[in-house]
Scaffold this active site. Structure first.
Site, PDB file in Angstrom:
ATOM      1  N   GLU A  63       0.828  -1.202   0.000  1.00  0.00           N
ATOM      2  CA  GLU A  63       0.000   0.000   0.000  1.00  0.00           C
ATOM      3  C   GLU A  63       0.868   1.260   0.000  1.00  0.00           C
ATOM      4  O   GLU A  63       0.608   2.205  -0.754  1.00  0.00           O
ATOM      5  CB  GLU A  63      -0.933   0.004   1.214  1.00  0.00           C
ATOM      6  N   TRP A  85      -8.585  -1.604   0.222  1.00  0.00           N
ATOM      7  CA  TRP A  85      -9.311  -0.426  -0.263  1.00  0.00           C
ATOM      8  C   TRP A  85     -10.579  -0.788  -1.030  1.00  0.00           C
ATOM      9  O   TRP A  85     -11.329   0.101  -1.448  1.00  0.00           O
ATOM     10  CB  TRP A  85      -8.404   0.427  -1.137  1.00  0.00           C
ATOM     11  N   TYR A 127      -4.756   9.711  -0.936  1.00  0.00           N
ATOM     12  CA  TYR A 127      -3.376   9.908  -0.480  1.00  0.00           C
ATOM     13  C   TYR A 127      -2.344  10.152  -1.584  1.00  0.00           C
ATOM     14  O   TYR A 127      -1.699  11.197  -1.627  1.00  0.00           O
ATOM     15  CB  TYR A 127      -2.939   8.689   0.336  1.00  0.00           C
ATOM     16  N   ARG A 168      12.153  23.708   9.467  1.00  0.00           N
ATOM     17  CA  ARG A 168      10.956  23.305  10.203  1.00  0.00           C
ATOM     18  C   ARG A 168       9.790  23.032   9.250  1.00  0.00           C
ATOM     19  O   ARG A 168       8.639  22.935   9.671  1.00  0.00           O
ATOM     20  CB  ARG A 168      10.579  24.386  11.222  1.00  0.00           C
ATOM     21  N   CYS A 188      -6.779   9.787   6.842  1.00  0.00           N
ATOM     22  CA  CYS A 188      -6.712   9.598   8.294  1.00  0.00           C
ATOM     23  C   CYS A 188      -5.294   9.884   8.774  1.00  0.00           C
ATOM     24  O   CYS A 188      -5.093  10.705   9.666  1.00  0.00           O
ATOM     25  CB  CYS A 188      -7.131   8.187   8.664  1.00  0.00           C
ATOM     26  N   ARG A 208      -5.649  12.361  12.104  1.00  0.00           N
ATOM     27  CA  ARG A 208      -6.879  12.983  12.608  1.00  0.00           C
ATOM     28  C   ARG A 208      -7.774  11.936  13.234  1.00  0.00           C
ATOM     29  O   ARG A 208      -8.576  12.210  14.131  1.00  0.00           O
ATOM     30  CB  ARG A 208      -7.625  13.692  11.485  1.00  0.00           C
ATOM     31  N   ASP A 211      -8.284   4.062  13.869  1.00  0.00           N
ATOM     32  CA  ASP A 211      -8.941   2.836  14.290  1.00  0.00           C
ATOM     33  C   ASP A 211      -7.865   1.966  14.944  1.00  0.00           C
ATOM     34  O   ASP A 211      -7.045   1.363  14.269  1.00  0.00           O
ATOM     35  CB  ASP A 211      -9.538   2.159  13.057  1.00  0.00           C
ATOM     36  N   ASN A 219      -0.726   1.661  10.054  1.00  0.00           N
ATOM     37  CA  ASN A 219      -0.254   3.045  10.070  1.00  0.00           C
ATOM     38  C   ASN A 219       1.136   3.164  10.665  1.00  0.00           C
ATOM     39  O   ASN A 219       2.004   3.852  10.119  1.00  0.00           O
ATOM     40  CB  ASN A 219      -1.231   3.933  10.850  1.00  0.00           C
ATOM     41  N   TYR A 251     -13.819   0.485  17.599  1.00  0.00           N
ATOM     42  CA  TYR A 251     -15.207   0.244  17.206  1.00  0.00           C
ATOM     43  C   TYR A 251     -15.874  -0.709  18.190  1.00  0.00           C
ATOM     44  O   TYR A 251     -15.256  -1.643  18.706  1.00  0.00           O
ATOM     45  CB  TYR A 251     -15.274  -0.309  15.781  1.00  0.00           C
TER      46      TYR A 251
END
Length: 306
Positions: A63, A85, A127, A168, A188, A208, A211, A219, A251
């Site tokens: 991915e 997906w 993305y 920065r 996400c 943001r 899960d 992730n 969930y």
């Protein structure tokens, strides 16, 4: 020494036992806490790969490599037997056509039919589109605009790390406000920022929404993998991955997953080996990555909320 995964298990327990219970977009419902932060040492090829359940790390790696191509159609993922997906375009197809079709049949049509794939396999400007081809517009007069040269945030990030490592502004984001409505799912894991010190590259991922039952494992691994790729391309050693979330949630239909996970002890200390340094960050292949020393507990199945 505390296992790196313990902080994730502590957060999972906290969200499940103390989280605010709420209805959500999917209708499933969640328990949620706001603003947690976890830190993972990536030195010596360490990788934050969960061991309390088996994680399909090659799926996460495929991915990430797909994101870097800028592709936004599931067809290439399906070719690689990556299904993570498919639920979003499948759900749209069912709603808009009224046709009842299972995932396997839908994916078979995506692979076999170019026109079907173009119409129904597309996810919108998700993305990869924002990462490597963020649209720009130039005025041509009388309030009219033409589409300018897209911005490749990843290429610019690599160049900035190499030439201005104390900046920065070593970051990229997928949160393109103007295009959120066209995305199958707004990002996400939305903003990544990097920091160079002492010859080491560290990174922060801000989500943001996360899960914790299903998404976090992918992730965290993907963010660490990308950091390792960037460090290699920029002649730096990997430092630390800092993961932070706005809404971190579980969930309500993942109770069995939480309960099973929390009965298990973390085990093994896996390493992510990158076998070569290609000419650019866009030239990696799945064969370039290998995980060693991974000895997880069995997989725990749980439904995805669409």
């Amino acid at each position: 020494m505390t296992h790196y995964e313990q902080q994730y298990l502590d957060l999972l327990r906290d969200v499940w036992t103390r989280g605010d219970e709420r209805r959500d977009r999917t209708g499933v419902g969640t328990r949620s806490l706001f603003g947690p932060t976890l830190r993972f040492d990536l030195s010596d090829d360490r990788i934050p790969l969960l061991t309390t359940k088996r994680v399909a790390w090659k799926t996460a790696a495929r991915e990430m490599l797909w994101f870097l191509t800028g592709d936004t159609n599931i067809r290439e993922l399906v070719r690689q037997k990556v299904h993570i997906w498919t639920d979003w375009p499948l759900d749209r197809f069912r709603r808009e056509t009224g046709e009842t079709i299972d995932r396997d049949a839908f994916e078979a049509r995506v692979l076999a039919d170019d026109e079907f794939a173009a119409r129904w396999g597309d996810l919108g400007p998700v993305y990869g589109k924002q990462w490597v081809a963020w649209d720009t517009y130039e005025p041509v007069g009388d309030g009219l605009y033409w589409r300018g040269t897209p911005v490749n945030q990843i290429a610019e990030l690599v160049q900035a790390i190499r030439t201005n490592p104390t900046s920065r502004r070593l970051l990229f984001t997928g949160w393109n406000v103007a295009e959120l409505g066209g995305m199958a799912l707004p990002p996400c894991h939305m903003t990544y920022q990097y920091h160079v010190a002492g010859g080491r590259l560290s990174g922060m991922l801000w989500q943001r929404s996360c899960d914790l039952g299903l998404g976090f494992a992918f992730n965290a691994f993907s963010a660490a993998m990308l950091l390792r790729m960037l460090a290699l391309q920029c002649d730096l050693e990997p430092g630390e991955l800092v993961w932070s979330a706005g809404d971190a949630h579980v969930y309500l239909n993942h109770a069995h997953l939480v309960e099973a996970t929390l009965t298990r002890e973390p085990r093994s200390d896996p390493r992510l080996r990158i076998k070569r340094r290609p000419a650019s960050i866009f030239d990696y292949a799945i064969e370039d990555f290998e995980v060693e020393g991974y000895d997880p507990h069995p997989h725990i199945a749980a439904p995805v909320a669409v």
